[in-house]
Design a protein around this motif. Sequence first.
Motif, PDB file in Angstrom:
ATOM      1  N   VAL A 198       0.868  -1.204  -0.055  1.00 15.56           N
ATOM      2  CA  VAL A 198      -0.028   0.157  -0.050  1.00 15.56           C
ATOM      3  C   VAL A 198       0.966   1.125  -0.005  1.00 15.56           C
ATOM      4  O   VAL A 198       0.535   2.205  -0.586  1.00 15.56           O
ATOM      5  CB  VAL A 198      -0.864  -0.030   1.144  1.00 15.56           C
ATOM      6  CG1 VAL A 198      -1.692   1.261   1.337  1.00 15.56           C
ATOM      7  CG2 VAL A 198      -2.005  -1.126   1.205  1.00 15.56           C
ATOM      8  N   GLY A 199       1.970   1.161   0.838  1.00 13.63           N
ATOM      9  CA  GLY A 199       2.964   2.377   0.786  1.00 13.63           C
ATOM     10  C   GLY A 199       3.454   2.823  -0.530  1.00 13.63           C
ATOM     11  O   GLY A 199       3.601   3.642  -0.996  1.00 13.63           O
ATOM     12  N   CYS A 200       4.009   1.414  -1.210  1.00 13.36           N
ATOM     13  CA  CYS A 200       4.335   1.805  -2.620  1.00 13.36           C
ATOM     14  C   CYS A 200       3.476   2.301  -3.651  1.00 13.36           C
ATOM     15  O   CYS A 200       3.960   3.181  -4.559  1.00 13.36           O
ATOM     16  CB  CYS A 200       5.010   0.409  -2.980  1.00 13.36           C
ATOM     17  SG  CYS A 200       6.244  -0.388  -2.044  1.00 13.36           S
ATOM     18  N   ILE A 201       2.252   1.859  -3.247  1.00 11.98           N
ATOM     19  CA  ILE A 201       1.087   2.348  -4.196  1.00 11.98           C
ATOM     20  C   ILE A 201       0.961   3.790  -4.272  1.00 11.98           C
ATOM     21  O   ILE A 201       0.706   4.621  -4.992  1.00 11.98           O
ATOM     22  CB  ILE A 201      -0.226   1.708  -4.008  1.00 11.98           C
ATOM     23  CG1 ILE A 201      -0.175   0.258  -4.522  1.00 11.98           C
ATOM     24  CG2 ILE A 201      -1.263   2.093  -4.963  1.00 11.98           C
ATOM     25  CD1 ILE A 201      -1.096  -0.676  -4.185  1.00 11.98           C
ATOM     26  N   ILE A 202       0.937   4.223  -2.689  1.00  8.32           N
ATOM     27  CA  ILE A 202       0.807   5.611  -2.544  1.00  8.32           C
ATOM     28  C   ILE A 202       2.054   6.593  -2.867  1.00  8.32           C
ATOM     29  O   ILE A 202       1.797   7.665  -3.532  1.00  8.32           O
ATOM     30  CB  ILE A 202       0.804   5.736  -0.896  1.00  8.32           C
ATOM     31  CG1 ILE A 202      -0.567   5.255  -0.343  1.00  8.32           C
ATOM     32  CG2 ILE A 202       0.914   7.286  -0.430  1.00  8.32           C
ATOM     33  CD1 ILE A 202      -0.622   5.246   1.182  1.00  8.32           C
ATOM     34  N   TRP A 203       3.197   6.093  -2.915  1.00  5.54           N
ATOM     35  CA  TRP A 203       4.281   6.635  -3.263  1.00  5.54           C
ATOM     36  C   TRP A 203       4.280   6.831  -4.839  1.00  5.54           C
ATOM     37  O   TRP A 203       4.413   7.936  -5.397  1.00  5.54           O
ATOM     38  CB  TRP A 203       5.498   5.728  -3.016  1.00  5.54           C
ATOM     39  CG  TRP A 203       7.021   6.276  -3.454  1.00  5.54           C
ATOM     40  CD1 TRP A 203       7.562   7.580  -3.466  1.00  5.54           C
ATOM     41  CD2 TRP A 203       7.697   5.559  -4.786  1.00  5.54           C
ATOM     42  NE1 TRP A 203       8.666   7.593  -4.340  1.00  5.54           N
ATOM     43  CE2 TRP A 203       8.708   6.609  -4.798  1.00  5.54           C
ATOM     44  CE3 TRP A 203       7.579   4.409  -5.368  1.00  5.54           C
ATOM     45  CZ2 TRP A 203       9.774   6.274  -5.728  1.00  5.54           C
ATOM     46  CZ3 TRP A 203       8.546   4.071  -6.065  1.00  5.54           C
ATOM     47  CH2 TRP A 203       9.884   4.994  -6.525  1.00  5.54           C
TER      48      TRP A 203
END
Length: 215
Positions: A198-203
């Motif tokens: 999820v953090g990678c998608i947000i980034w």
Amino acid sequence: MSKQEKEPLFSAKNRKYLTGPFSANNPVIVQILGICSALAVTVQLKPAIVMALSVTVVTAFANLVMSLLRNGVPARIRIIVQLVVIAALVILVDQVLKAYVYEVSKQLSVYVGLIITNCIVMGRVEAFALANKPWPALLDGIGNGLGYGLILIVVAFFRELFGSGSLMGYRIVPESWYEAGYANCGLMLFPPMALILVGCIIWVHRSRNKDLQEK
């Protein structure tokens, strides 16, 4: 007849309510809501899809019902009414899942019931449905449910593919790869990996949408 009443059902404004949550106003990667279920139900793709559809149904109809009731519910009891409506919808969804997709329902376990506490559902009712007419409220509920579901499905796709070598329970990685030394990434099956994804998608999303970056 007023201008607002003459507005087409799928006007540009109404289409924005439906499609905005897919990217520009996604409830998970922009508003940072509903993260907990992303950790819990994304080990496999099938439960993630079912959860996505369940939340979409609850969010859409909760918005619709509360928009219809918005002028008749006293402000002092609105939260109670919202909880009753959402709880009734969740119970209906849970019973349908148990009747038609029992195995997936067992996999989801208590998480279907916890849709009642999903901040996306309550947030859209409070922030949008109580201030808008039924049709825009319904579109907003569908859009936010699908926007939430999109993230769940993306995360589940990578977790199941790299963690189990399968998708929807069907083997994707050929046996010859395992014989050649390939191994599934067991870390993908642990909840922290969902948070990392999820953090990678947000980034990635914020790097492509400069207006969402903090100044």
